[in-house]
Design a protein around this motif. Structure first.
Motif: not given
Length: 175
Positions: A75-86
């Motif tokens: 229901x709740x999750x972290x989104x501080x650093x979504x996957x990006x780059x290598x």
């Protein structure tokens, strides 16, 4: 068959192997001397606290990596650093595997290291020179753990020198 109600005295001596040669063996075999005996009498009262309403689903506005063991998002999750780059691509690869496999955790460790290097490159692009010595805690290590710090530096230098020599020898062999 062993159940929660099985007592140590329920086992016949003939069914048990003789471990009396092990120091301290059987110290807890006497139920009168065992602080956890008898086992808690189970009731279903504690299950009443398990009835709860699922919180409202947090909106998905960035890519979220989820475990293959979970069919849906929490229901709740972290989104501080979504996957990006290598490092994000490495993480996406890792999340294809079970949480109990090396195929999951080793790539995640690698992704963390790659992410640290990407962060340094990003800082340099923005014109900020990071103080890697301080950020990595090398000042404290130099002050309190100098011998091991010097060993780490020497090992890193040796690995770097070997890597450079191997790569340069391959280039010479190609020419």
């Amino acid at each position: 068959m062993i159940t929660d109600e099985t007592k140590p005295s329920d086992f016949k001596k003939s069914e048990q192997a003789d471990y009396t040669h092990i120091k301290g063996w059987g110290i807890d075999a006497d139920p009168e001397n065992d602080p956890v005996y008898p086992m808690k009498k189970r009731t279903n009262e504690e299950h009443e606290g398990y009835a709860w309403q699922r919180p409202e689903q947090q909106p998905e506005d960035v890519e979220i990596l989820k475990s293959v063991e979970r069919p849906n998002l929490t229901a709740a999750f972290g989104t501080a650093s979504p996957p990006e780059g290598l490092n994000g691509e490495i993480r996406k690869f890792a999340f294809k595997y079970s949480e109990s496999s090396y195929g999951r955790w080793l790539p995640l460790v690698l992704a963390d290291r790659v992410g640290a290097i990407e962060g340094i490159i990003e800082d340099l692009k923005k014109g900020h020179v990071p103080n890697i010595f301080a950020e990595r805690g090398w000042g404290a290590e130099w002050k309190y753990n100098r011998k091991n710090f010097l060993l780490k530096i020497a090992a890193a230098a040796a690995v770097t020198a070997i890597t450079i020599s191997v790569l340069s020898s391959k280039k010479k062999n190609k020419n």
